[in-house]
Enzyme design. Structure first.
Site, PDB file in Angstrom:
ATOM      1  N   ASP A 127       0.849  -1.198   0.000  1.00 12.53           N
ATOM      2  CA  ASP A 127       0.000   0.000   0.000  1.00 12.53           C
ATOM      3  C   ASP A 127       0.884   1.247   0.000  1.00 12.53           C
ATOM      4  O   ASP A 127       1.576   1.519   0.983  1.00 12.53           O
ATOM      5  CB  ASP A 127      -0.891  -0.024   1.248  1.00 12.53           C
ATOM      6  CG  ASP A 127      -2.008   0.998   1.172  1.00 12.53           C
ATOM      7  OD1 ASP A 127      -2.068   1.751   0.186  1.00 12.53           O
ATOM      8  OD2 ASP A 127      -2.824   1.034   2.119  1.00 12.53           O
ATOM      9  N   ASP A 128       0.871   1.983  -1.091  1.00  9.36           N
ATOM     10  CA  ASP A 128       1.651   3.222  -1.239  1.00  9.36           C
ATOM     11  C   ASP A 128       3.155   2.970  -1.361  1.00  9.36           C
ATOM     12  O   ASP A 128       3.945   3.890  -1.168  1.00  9.36           O
ATOM     13  CB  ASP A 128       1.409   4.212  -0.073  1.00  9.36           C
ATOM     14  CG  ASP A 128      -0.005   4.751  -0.014  1.00  9.36           C
ATOM     15  OD1 ASP A 128      -0.862   4.283  -0.779  1.00  9.36           O
ATOM     16  OD2 ASP A 128      -0.264   5.655   0.808  1.00  9.36           O
ATOM     17  N   CYS A 164      -6.027   4.461  -3.320  1.00  9.15           N
ATOM     18  CA  CYS A 164      -6.273   3.080  -2.888  1.00  9.15           C
ATOM     19  C   CYS A 164      -7.507   2.434  -3.503  1.00  9.15           C
ATOM     20  O   CYS A 164      -7.412   1.400  -4.148  1.00  9.15           O
ATOM     21  CB  CYS A 164      -6.381   3.047  -1.361  1.00  9.15           C
ATOM     22  SG  CYS A 164      -4.925   3.681  -0.510  1.00  9.15           S
ATOM     23  N   ARG A 196      -7.573  -0.536  -6.448  1.00  7.40           N
ATOM     24  CA  ARG A 196      -7.944  -1.911  -6.082  1.00  7.40           C
ATOM     25  C   ARG A 196      -9.151  -2.396  -6.878  1.00  7.40           C
ATOM     26  O   ARG A 196      -9.243  -3.571  -7.256  1.00  7.40           O
ATOM     27  CB  ARG A 196      -8.250  -1.991  -4.587  1.00  7.40           C
ATOM     28  CG  ARG A 196      -7.003  -1.911  -3.744  1.00  7.40           C
ATOM     29  CD  ARG A 196      -7.247  -1.238  -2.393  1.00  7.40           C
ATOM     30  NE  ARG A 196      -5.987  -0.731  -1.896  1.00  7.40           N
ATOM     31  CZ  ARG A 196      -5.188  -1.395  -1.057  1.00  7.40           C
ATOM     32  NH1 ARG A 196      -5.564  -2.544  -0.559  1.00  7.40           N
ATOM     33  NH2 ARG A 196      -4.035  -0.888  -0.696  1.00  7.40           N
ATOM     34  N   LYS A 222      -5.984  -5.186   3.808  1.00 10.38           N
ATOM     35  CA  LYS A 222      -6.783  -3.963   3.627  1.00 10.38           C
ATOM     36  C   LYS A 222      -7.680  -4.097   2.401  1.00 10.38           C
ATOM     37  O   LYS A 222      -7.185  -4.201   1.281  1.00 10.38           O
ATOM     38  CB  LYS A 222      -5.845  -2.774   3.476  1.00 10.38           C
ATOM     39  CG  LYS A 222      -6.535  -1.490   3.037  1.00 10.38           C
ATOM     40  CD  LYS A 222      -5.540  -0.371   2.927  1.00 10.38           C
ATOM     41  CE  LYS A 222      -6.064   0.740   2.031  1.00 10.38           C
ATOM     42  NZ  LYS A 222      -5.139   1.866   1.935  1.00 10.38           N
ATOM     43  N   HIS A 239     -10.812  -2.008   1.384  1.00  9.98           N
ATOM     44  CA  HIS A 239     -11.037  -0.652   0.862  1.00  9.98           C
ATOM     45  C   HIS A 239     -11.883  -0.583  -0.401  1.00  9.98           C
ATOM     46  O   HIS A 239     -11.686   0.291  -1.258  1.00  9.98           O
ATOM     47  CB  HIS A 239      -9.715   0.100   0.649  1.00  9.98           C
ATOM     48  CG  HIS A 239      -9.841   1.551   1.005  1.00  9.98           C
ATOM     49  ND1 HIS A 239      -8.798   2.441   1.025  1.00  9.98           N
ATOM     50  CD2 HIS A 239     -10.947   2.270   1.342  1.00  9.98           C
ATOM     51  CE1 HIS A 239      -9.219   3.628   1.366  1.00  9.98           C
ATOM     52  NE2 HIS A 239     -10.526   3.560   1.559  1.00  9.98           N
ATOM     53  N   SER A 294      -8.273   2.222   5.061  1.00 11.93           N
ATOM     54  CA  SER A 294      -6.875   2.569   5.353  1.00 11.93           C
ATOM     55  C   SER A 294      -6.591   2.664   6.851  1.00 11.93           C
ATOM     56  O   SER A 294      -7.473   2.980   7.651  1.00 11.93           O
ATOM     57  CB  SER A 294      -6.513   3.905   4.690  1.00 11.93           C
ATOM     58  OG  SER A 294      -6.597   3.798   3.297  1.00 11.93           O
ATOM     59  N   HIS A 334       1.674   2.246   3.964  1.00  7.59           N
ATOM     60  CA  HIS A 334       0.767   3.405   4.083  1.00  7.59           C
ATOM     61  C   HIS A 334       0.986   4.044   5.447  1.00  7.59           C
ATOM     62  O   HIS A 334       1.135   3.354   6.451  1.00  7.59           O
ATOM     63  CB  HIS A 334      -0.666   2.892   3.956  1.00  7.59           C
ATOM     64  CG  HIS A 334      -1.723   3.925   3.807  1.00  7.59           C
ATOM     65  ND1 HIS A 334      -2.149   4.713   4.857  1.00  7.59           N
ATOM     66  CD2 HIS A 334      -2.465   4.298   2.726  1.00  7.59           C
ATOM     67  CE1 HIS A 334      -3.100   5.508   4.421  1.00  7.59           C
ATOM     68  NE2 HIS A 334      -3.318   5.288   3.136  1.00  7.59           N
ATOM     69  N   ASP A 354      -0.372  -0.478  -4.766  1.00  3.26           N
ATOM     70  CA  ASP A 354      -1.640   0.085  -5.268  1.00  3.26           C
ATOM     71  C   ASP A 354      -1.496   1.493  -5.826  1.00  3.26           C
ATOM     72  O   ASP A 354      -2.346   1.947  -6.582  1.00  3.26           O
ATOM     73  CB  ASP A 354      -2.728   0.049  -4.183  1.00  3.26           C
ATOM     74  CG  ASP A 354      -2.451   1.017  -3.038  1.00  3.26           C
ATOM     75  OD1 ASP A 354      -1.275   1.378  -2.805  1.00  3.26           O
ATOM     76  OD2 ASP A 354      -3.421   1.412  -2.351  1.00  3.26           O
ATOM     77  N   ASN A 355      -0.428   2.185  -5.449  1.00  4.18           N
ATOM     78  CA  ASN A 355      -0.184   3.545  -5.970  1.00  4.18           C
ATOM     79  C   ASN A 355       1.168   4.022  -5.458  1.00  4.18           C
ATOM     80  O   ASN A 355       1.821   3.354  -4.654  1.00  4.18           O
ATOM     81  CB  ASN A 355      -1.300   4.535  -5.579  1.00  4.18           C
ATOM     82  CG  ASN A 355      -1.601   4.570  -4.091  1.00  4.18           C
ATOM     83  OD1 ASN A 355      -2.631   4.079  -3.640  1.00  4.18           O
ATOM     84  ND2 ASN A 355      -0.691   5.112  -3.308  1.00  4.18           N
ATOM     85  N   LYS A 370       1.407   9.754  -5.195  1.00  5.22           N
ATOM     86  CA  LYS A 370       0.013   9.354  -4.979  1.00  5.22           C
ATOM     87  C   LYS A 370      -0.958  10.512  -5.210  1.00  5.22           C
ATOM     88  O   LYS A 370      -0.675  11.647  -4.816  1.00  5.22           O
ATOM     89  CB  LYS A 370      -0.111   8.857  -3.536  1.00  5.22           C
ATOM     90  CG  LYS A 370      -1.512   8.482  -3.080  1.00  5.22           C
ATOM     91  CD  LYS A 370      -1.456   7.941  -1.659  1.00  5.22           C
ATOM     92  CE  LYS A 370      -2.838   7.563  -1.150  1.00  5.22           C
ATOM     93  NZ  LYS A 370      -2.772   6.899   0.162  1.00  5.22           N
TER      94      LYS A 370
HETATM   95 MG    MG Z   1      -2.514   3.097  -1.415  1.00  4.40          MG
END
Ligand code: MG
Length: 454
Positions: free
Chosen positions: A31-32, A71, A75, A124, A126, A149, A218, A270-271, A291
Site C-alpha cells: 500500500d503506497d 487506494c 484496487r 486492507k 477498501h 486505510s 501506508h 496500489d499507488n 500518490k
Molecule cells: Mg494506497
C-alpha cells in the site's frame, strides 16, 4: 454474481496451457509502496532479500501501472480488470461512505471461486466496509483485515488531522464481523502473513487464490519488534523489511508444500508515495510527483511476477502493462471465459512467458482521476490534458495540527517523451504538434467511452 456469465472454456484450456492447468494464484499488494523504494528499481542501498529472490526467479516489469493513483479505485481496477469509474469506484472510500464495489461487479475472486478455487483475502480491503460490499460478497471465502486505510481512525496519535475525529474506531474484521477495534498496528503484517501461510497449507491440494493486500507502508507506519530498527535506515525501511519478510514466508510456504511450480505470484503496489504527508513516505524519484496524481510517480509502480518453470528467471520486461491485466491474464491461464464483462485490461500471458515477439497490448493507456481522463500514454509518449493536481511543490508540508497540507498546482497541455524523460519535465508538445493532436483526440474519445454507466 451472475454465475452464467462465467463459463469454463475448453478451447482456452487446450489453447493456453502447457503447464498443469489451474495454477494457484497469489497477489501480494503493498500500500503506497513507491516505484523507487526497492533496490530492484533504484539505488536505495536497502536489501530486500525475498523480493530480490522473486526477481531472480521471475520477471521484473519496468513500465507497469496501476489504473488509479489512490487506494480504492486502484484496487477496484485490479480486481475487475476495468477502469475504476466503469465499476463505480472513481475515488477513495471513507469510513462515512455507504458505497462500495457494486454487487453486480464480477471480480477476479468470483471468477476463480466459480472455477472451484478456494479464495481468501487477508489485509486492507477498501472497496466498501459495509456488509454488502465486504470481500465475502465479492468472491472471497475467507477474509481477515482492516476494511479501509490504517489512518482512518479517530486516534490522534495515528491521524492528527482534525477531520479524523469523526471517524469510528478502526475495525478489524473477520468474515463480516468486527472482532477488534483499533488493533495494534505493529502486528498487522505478521497477523495477515500467519493467516496467509495457514491458508496455503490448508489448500495445498486444491487450486486457491490468495489476495494479500498489506496495510503498509501506508502512513502511519508501524512495525513489529522483530523489525524495529532492523534496517538501520529509519522506520519506513523497517516496514519494507517486514513486508519483504512476509513475501519470504509466502514463498517458503509454497516451496514447503511442493506447489511453487504450480503457483503464479504477483507482487505490486496500489499507488505511488504519499508525498503530501511530508517526510516519511517512499520515493518515486526520478518520476514526477506521487500518490493522487496522474504523473508517473502516482501510477507507475514495481511489479514482480514469479512462477518457476513458466516465467523466465531473472528477466526484465519494459512493455507497458497494468494491474487491469491480472484478471484477463488469469482467466486465460485458468481457462475461463467471462462473458458479458468487457475488460479494459489485457491478457499478458505472452509477456509473462518471455515471448521475444510479445509487445505491450496497450495502444493507449489512460490515466484517470475521478471521472476525468487527465492523461494518456501511447508508446513513449505521454500527454497530459490541462488539469489541476495536489503537489508537494510550494506546499506547506506537514505540521502537527494539519499534516495533510498541500498546494494545488496545475499543468497545461504537455507532451513528454518517457523514453528520454521519465520524469515528465521537458514539454515537447510544440516540437511534435501532430502527436499532441492525436493524443488529445484519444483522451476525448476515452472520456466518452469511460463515462459512468457504460
Ligand atoms: Mg494506497
Amino acid at each position: 454474481m451472475n454465475a452464467r456469465l462465467i463459463l469454463p472454456s475448453l478451447m482456452l484450456i487446450t489453447g493456453a496451457c502447457t503447464q498443469a492447468p489451474e495454477p494457484n494464484i497469489v497477489i501480494l499488494l503493498a500500500d503506497d509502496l513507491a516505484y523507487s523504494d526497492l533496490a530492484l528499481y533504484a539505488d536505495t542501498g536497502l536489501t530486500t532479500p525475498n523480493l530480490e529472490r522473486m526477481a531472480r526467479g521471475g520477471m521484473r516489469f519496468t513500465d507497469f501501472y496501476v489504473a488509479a493513483a489512490s487506494c480504492s479505485p486502484s484496487r477496484a481496477a485490479l480486481l475487475t480488470g476495468r477502469y475504476p469509474q466503469r465499476v463505480d469506484v472513481p475515488g477513495v472510500l471513507m469510513p462515512q461512505s455507504r458505497k462500495g464495489l457494486p454487487s453486480e461487479t464480477i471480480t477476479l475472486a468470483e471468477m476463480l471461486q466459480s472455477a472451484g478455487y478456494a479464495t481468501a483475502c487477508y489485509g486492507k480491503w477498501h472497496l466498501g466496509h459495509l456488509e454488502p460490499h465486504l470481500p465475502h460478497k465479492h468472491g472471497f471465502d475467507d477474509y481477515f483485515g482492516i476494511p479501509y486505510s490504517n489512518d482512518m481512525t479517530p486516534d490522534s496519535t495515528k491521524n492528527p488531522n482534525p477531520y479524523a475525529r469523526r471517524h469510528p474506531p478502526l475495525p478489524l474484521v473477520e468474515g463480516i464481523t468486527t472482532v477488534e477495534t483499533e488493533p495494534d498496528q505493529r502486528y498487522l503484517t505478521m497477523r495477515y502473513t500467519e493467516r496467509a501461510v495457514a491458508f496455503i497449507e490448508q489448500n495445498a491440494d486444491r487450486p486457491f487464490f490468495l489476495y494479500l493486500p498489506y496495510a503498509a507502508p501506508h502512513m502511519p507506519l508501524f512495525v513489529s519488534e522483530a523489525f524495529d530498527g532492523a534496517s538501520g535506515r529509519g522506520l519506513y525501511s523497517d516496514v519494507l523489511l517486514e513486508i519483504d519478510w512476509s513475501v519470504g514466508q509466502i514463498l517458503d510456504a509454497l516451496e514447503r508444500q511442493g506447489i511453487a511450480q504450480s503457483t503464479l505470484v504477483f507482487f505490486t503496489s496500489d499507488n505511488g508515495p504519499w508525498l503530501v504527508k511530508g517526510a516519511g513516505s517512499g520515493s518515486a524519484r526520478p518520476l514526477r510527483e506521487g500518490k493522487g496524481t496522474t504523473f508517473e510517480g502516482g501510477q507507475r509502480v514495481p511489479f514482480l511476477a514469479y512462477w518457476p518453470g513458466m516465467i523466465p528467471a531473472n528477466s526484465t520486461n519494459s512493455a507497458m502493462a497494468t494491474a487491469m491485466d491480472f484478471m484477463p491474464t488469469i482467466a486465460r491461464l485458468v481457462g475461463i471465459a467471462v462473458d458479458g464483462w468487457p475488460f479494459d485490461g489485457h491478457d499478458i500471458t505472452a509477456l509473462l512467458r518471455g515471448d521475444p515477439h510479445a509487445t505491450t497490448p496497450y495502444e493507449a493507456l489512460f490515466f484517470v482521476q475521478g471521472q476525468r481522463v487527465q492523461a494518456v500514454r501511447a508508446g513513449p509518449w505521454k500527454l497530459h490534458a490541462p488539469h489541476r493536481y495536489r503537489s508537494i511543490h510550494g506546499a506547506t508540508l506537514s505540521t502537527p495540527s494539519h499534516p495533510g497540507a498541500y498546494a494545488q498546482d496545475s499543468i497545461g497541455l504537455a507532451l513528454f517523451d518517457l523514453h528520454a524523460d521519465a520524469g515528465e519535465r521537458n514539454n515537447v508538445a510544440g516540437a511534435y504538434p501532430e502527436v499532441a493532436a492525436r493524443l488529445i483526440a484519444r483522451i476525448d474519445s476515452a472520456q466518452a467511452y469511460l463515462a459512468p454507466g457504460r
